[in-house]
Design a protein around this motif. Structure first.
Motif, PDB file in Angstrom:
ATOM      1  N   GLN A   1      -9.326  -1.000 -10.874  1.00  0.00           N
ATOM      2  CA  GLN A   1      -9.560  -0.427  -9.563  1.00  0.00           C
ATOM      3  C   GLN A   1      -9.152  -1.446  -8.505  1.00  0.00           C
ATOM      4  O   GLN A   1      -9.437  -2.655  -8.639  1.00  0.00           O
ATOM      5  N   ARG A   2      -8.464  -0.966  -7.478  1.00  0.00           N
ATOM      6  CA  ARG A   2      -8.082  -1.830  -6.345  1.00  0.00           C
ATOM      7  C   ARG A   2      -9.225  -1.870  -5.347  1.00  0.00           C
ATOM      8  O   ARG A   2      -9.684  -0.833  -4.886  1.00  0.00           O
TER       9      ARG A   2
ATOM     10  N   ARG B   1       0.816  -1.228   0.000  1.00  0.00           N
ATOM     11  CA  ARG B   1       0.000   0.000   0.000  1.00  0.00           C
ATOM     12  C   ARG B   1       0.849   1.279   0.000  1.00  0.00           C
ATOM     13  O   ARG B   1       0.483   2.273   0.604  1.00  0.00           O
TER      14      ARG B   1
ATOM     15  N   ALA C   1      -6.093   0.584  -1.188  1.00  0.00           N
ATOM     16  CA  ALA C   1      -7.488   0.314  -1.545  1.00  0.00           C
ATOM     17  C   ALA C   1      -8.101   1.542  -2.199  1.00  0.00           C
ATOM     18  O   ALA C   1      -7.867   2.677  -1.762  1.00  0.00           O
TER      19      ALA C   1
ATOM     20  N   GLY D   1      -8.187  -8.850  -6.222  1.00  0.00           N
ATOM     21  CA  GLY D   1      -8.178  -7.494  -5.685  1.00  0.00           C
ATOM     22  C   GLY D   1      -8.220  -6.397  -6.718  1.00  0.00           C
ATOM     23  O   GLY D   1      -8.302  -5.221  -6.367  1.00  0.00           O
ATOM     24  N   LEU D   2      -8.161  -6.753  -7.997  1.00  0.00           N
ATOM     25  CA  LEU D   2      -8.237  -5.753  -9.056  1.00  0.00           C
ATOM     26  C   LEU D   2      -9.443  -6.044  -9.942  1.00  0.00           C
ATOM     27  O   LEU D   2      -9.654  -7.190 -10.338  1.00  0.00           O
TER      28      LEU D   2
ATOM     29  N   LEU E   1      -0.473  -1.180  -3.991  1.00  0.00           N
ATOM     30  CA  LEU E   1      -1.515  -0.190  -4.250  1.00  0.00           C
ATOM     31  C   LEU E   1      -2.501  -0.126  -3.085  1.00  0.00           C
ATOM     32  O   LEU E   1      -2.961  -1.164  -2.600  1.00  0.00           O
TER      33      LEU E   1
ATOM     34  N   SER F   1      -6.058   3.144  -8.497  1.00  0.00           N
ATOM     35  CA  SER F   1      -6.267   2.705  -9.869  1.00  0.00           C
ATOM     36  C   SER F   1      -4.948   2.277 -10.510  1.00  0.00           C
ATOM     37  O   SER F   1      -3.872   2.695 -10.090  1.00  0.00           O
TER      38      SER F   1
ATOM     39  N   ALA G   1      -0.688  -4.735  -7.508  1.00  0.00           N
ATOM     40  CA  ALA G   1      -1.833  -4.795  -6.595  1.00  0.00           C
ATOM     41  C   ALA G   1      -1.377  -4.744  -5.145  1.00  0.00           C
ATOM     42  O   ALA G   1      -2.010  -4.091  -4.300  1.00  0.00           O
ATOM     43  N   ARG G   2      -0.278  -5.403  -4.839  1.00  0.00           N
ATOM     44  CA  ARG G   2       0.235  -5.432  -3.462  1.00  0.00           C
ATOM     45  C   ARG G   2       0.615  -4.042  -2.956  1.00  0.00           C
ATOM     46  O   ARG G   2       0.323  -3.673  -1.812  1.00  0.00           O
TER      47      ARG G   2
END
Length: 197
Positions: free
Chosen positions: A195-196, A97, A127, A174-175, A125, A130, A122-123
């Motif tokens: 989007q996450r 994040r 919540a 998650g995406l 990023l 984008s 994704a990891r």
């Protein structure tokens, strides 16, 4: 030949081939960045063709495997708040994040393991963040015999021609797809926003 070595050789010619052809699509993709200041990862920043198109209010971190590409990117940073790091987009050296948004322009179809790249994105990023993607992908079930025939020769030198985005995304929880639009070459190139969740 490794990608790091081949892109060191390619770097002087990279802009001549891609700058004009991809500028408007890059700009359209980057227009999806929010107005509010944010932390933005530029994964596979390359020679920095995106940098002149970026708004000034964000903090940008660009990562690329190739020092020769990063040297060119640094010269394009101008007044941007831009930090550059040599590293692998398949194994990002950032904490979970760390970023609000990520840009993956012409990187997923270059790397040997696009799933690892998207999973790492994704990891890192947050919540609600984008992922802006501009790249070439085969459509699910598309045969594309010429691309598949040439792929074994070019994948180790420059890029892959056999990546199916839907197969990559299916392996990255998650995406979710927020938008998916054809771009260049009759839809071979696409602009995708994830989007996450």
């Amino acid at each position: 030949m490794s990608l790091k070595h081949s892109y060191t050789l390619i770097s002087p010619f990279y802009d001549l081939v891609l700058a004009a052809a991809s500028r408007s699509q890059r700009a359209d993709s980057l227009a999806e960045l929010p107005q509010a200041p944010a932390r933005v990862l530029l994964s596979g920043v390359g020679t920095g063709l995106d940098l002149p198109l970026l708004p000034l209010q964000h903090h940008y971190t660009g990562i690329d495997l190739t020092p020769a590409m990063l040297r060119r990117a640094r010269r394009r940073a101008g007044d941007l708040d831009f930090q550059w790091i040599q590293g692998d987009s398949q194994r990002l050296p950032f904490a979970d994040r760390s970023f609000d948004h990520a840009v993956l322009h012409l990187i997923l179809a270059v790397l040997p393991d696009p799933v690892a790249c998207l999973r790492e994105t994704a990891r890192v990023l947050a919540a609600g963040g984008s992922v802006l993607i501009f790249d070439k992908f085969l459509q699910p079930g598309q045969w594309a015999p010429v691309r598949r025939l040439v792929n074994p020769m070019v994948r180790h030198v420059a890029t892959r021609l056999d990546v199916v985005f839907e197969e990559v995304l299916a392996q990255v929880p998650g995406l979710v797809v927020a938008s998916d639009q054809p771009a260049l070459a009759g839809g071979w190139f696409r602009r995708i926003r994830l989007q996450r969740v």
